[in-house]
Structure formats: structure tokens, C-alpha cells
Scaffold this motif. Structure first.
Motif, PDB file in Angstrom:
ATOM      1  N   MET A   1      -4.275   7.087   5.096  1.00 55.82           N
ATOM      2  CA  MET A   1      -3.229   7.663   4.247  1.00 55.82           C
ATOM      3  C   MET A   1      -1.839   7.189   4.662  1.00 55.82           C
ATOM      4  O   MET A   1      -0.921   7.201   3.853  1.00 55.82           O
ATOM      5  CB  MET A   1      -3.283   9.195   4.316  1.00 55.82           C
ATOM      6  N   LEU A   2      -1.694   6.789   5.937  1.00 60.89           N
ATOM      7  CA  LEU A   2      -0.396   6.373   6.461  1.00 60.89           C
ATOM      8  C   LEU A   2      -0.489   4.932   6.997  1.00 60.89           C
ATOM      9  O   LEU A   2      -0.564   4.726   8.207  1.00 60.89           O
ATOM     10  CB  LEU A   2       0.043   7.318   7.578  1.00 60.89           C
ATOM     11  N   PRO A   3      -0.509   3.946   6.120  1.00 65.83           N
ATOM     12  CA  PRO A   3      -0.746   2.576   6.581  1.00 65.83           C
ATOM     13  C   PRO A   3       0.381   2.004   7.421  1.00 65.83           C
ATOM     14  O   PRO A   3       0.150   1.102   8.223  1.00 65.83           O
ATOM     15  CB  PRO A   3      -0.886   1.793   5.270  1.00 65.83           C
ATOM     16  N   TYR A   4       1.605   2.502   7.295  1.00 64.83           N
ATOM     17  CA  TYR A   4       2.738   1.936   8.028  1.00 64.83           C
ATOM     18  C   TYR A   4       3.212   2.839   9.159  1.00 64.83           C
ATOM     19  O   TYR A   4       4.306   2.677   9.659  1.00 64.83           O
ATOM     20  CB  TYR A   4       3.885   1.649   7.065  1.00 64.83           C
TER      21      TYR A   4
ATOM     22  N   PHE B   1       2.352  14.468   9.701  1.00 65.96           N
ATOM     23  CA  PHE B   1       1.867  13.756  10.881  1.00 65.96           C
ATOM     24  C   PHE B   1       2.927  12.806  11.420  1.00 65.96           C
ATOM     25  O   PHE B   1       3.678  12.201  10.666  1.00 65.96           O
ATOM     26  CB  PHE B   1       0.602  12.952  10.547  1.00 65.96           C
ATOM     27  N   ARG B   2       2.953  12.671  12.753  1.00 69.10           N
ATOM     28  CA  ARG B   2       3.817  11.711  13.444  1.00 69.10           C
ATOM     29  C   ARG B   2       2.964  10.990  14.485  1.00 69.10           C
ATOM     30  O   ARG B   2       1.988  11.531  14.969  1.00 69.10           O
ATOM     31  CB  ARG B   2       4.973  12.418  14.158  1.00 69.10           C
ATOM     32  N   LYS B   3       3.383   9.798  14.852  1.00 68.87           N
ATOM     33  CA  LYS B   3       2.664   9.050  15.873  1.00 68.87           C
ATOM     34  C   LYS B   3       3.449   9.113  17.185  1.00 68.87           C
ATOM     35  O   LYS B   3       4.669   8.962  17.192  1.00 68.87           O
ATOM     36  CB  LYS B   3       2.483   7.601  15.447  1.00 68.87           C
TER      37      LYS B   3
ATOM     38  N   ILE C   1       0.864  -1.183   0.000  1.00 64.88           N
ATOM     39  CA  ILE C   1       0.000   0.000   0.000  1.00 64.88           C
ATOM     40  C   ILE C   1       0.897   1.228   0.000  1.00 64.88           C
ATOM     41  O   ILE C   1       1.833   1.310   0.798  1.00 64.88           O
ATOM     42  CB  ILE C   1      -0.911   0.010   1.238  1.00 64.88           C
ATOM     43  N   LYS C   2       0.626   2.160  -0.875  1.00 62.30           N
ATOM     44  CA  LYS C   2       1.445   3.367  -0.944  1.00 62.30           C
ATOM     45  C   LYS C   2       1.058   4.336   0.164  1.00 62.30           C
ATOM     46  O   LYS C   2      -0.114   4.541   0.449  1.00 62.30           O
ATOM     47  CB  LYS C   2       1.287   4.051  -2.300  1.00 62.30           C
ATOM     48  N   THR C   3       2.069   4.955   0.748  1.00 66.22           N
ATOM     49  CA  THR C   3       1.876   5.992   1.755  1.00 66.22           C
ATOM     50  C   THR C   3       1.664   7.324   1.058  1.00 66.22           C
ATOM     51  O   THR C   3       2.355   7.629   0.089  1.00 66.22           O
ATOM     52  CB  THR C   3       3.118   6.086   2.654  1.00 66.22           C
ATOM     53  N   ASN C   4       0.716   8.093   1.529  1.00 67.27           N
ATOM     54  CA  ASN C   4       0.514   9.440   1.008  1.00 67.27           C
ATOM     55  C   ASN C   4       1.662  10.309   1.526  1.00 67.27           C
ATOM     56  O   ASN C   4       1.786  10.552   2.718  1.00 67.27           O
ATOM     57  CB  ASN C   4      -0.839   9.971   1.503  1.00 67.27           C
TER      58      ASN C   4
END
Length: 76
Positions: free
Chosen positions: A72-75, A25-27, A15-18
Motif C-alpha cells: 500500500m505504501l510503495p515509496y 504508518f511510518r517507517k 504507483i499510487k500510495t494508499n
């Protein structure tokens, strides 16, 4: 064509990351999504010192927006 083995055919597609979202964004360690504040890049002379100081503090994403950002950020 027996014996032909394609390595790409046995893996699931990635899956591509946007990339625009990845830069914004950060987690955190607790799992919340951290983002920047709006209205802090220019025209700062008319904003009060208290307001600008508040914009320096970390900003967390609202719960209603986390699903869209996570897609948008699957990983992340």
C-alpha cells in the motif's frame, strides 16, 4: 505524424500510495513499520492508568503484516 514526441510515453506509470495507510504508518530508521495502538481514543475512564501508559508506547507492525502495508505504501 513523424516528429511527434510524447514525453508521457517513455516513462513507467507511477504507483499510487494508499492515502489511508500513509496517515497510519511510518517507517523507522531500522526499517520497521511503526503504527498506533488501538483502544486509546475514547472510553478511557474504565481503563487503568497502567494500560493507558502502555498504549502511549510505540507500536511496531508484526512481520506477517508488513508485506501488505508495504504494497500500500510503495515509496515509504
Amino acid at each position: 505524424m513523424t516528429g511527434v514526441f510524447h514525453t508521457w510515453s517513455i516513462f513507467m506509470p507511477k504507483i499510487k500510495t494508499n492515502r489511508a495507510a500513509a496517515k497510519r504508518f511510518r517507517k523507522t530508521a531500522s526499517g520497521k513499520i511503526k503504527c498506533g495502538h488501538a483502544f486509546k481514543s475514547h472510553i478511557l475512564t474504565k481503563k487503568s492508568t497502567k494500560r493507558k501508559r502502555g498504549l502511549r508506547a510505540p507500536n511496531h507492525l508484526k512481520a506477517c503484516d508488513t508485506k501488505g502495508v508495504s504494497r500500500m505504501l510503495p515509496y515509504l
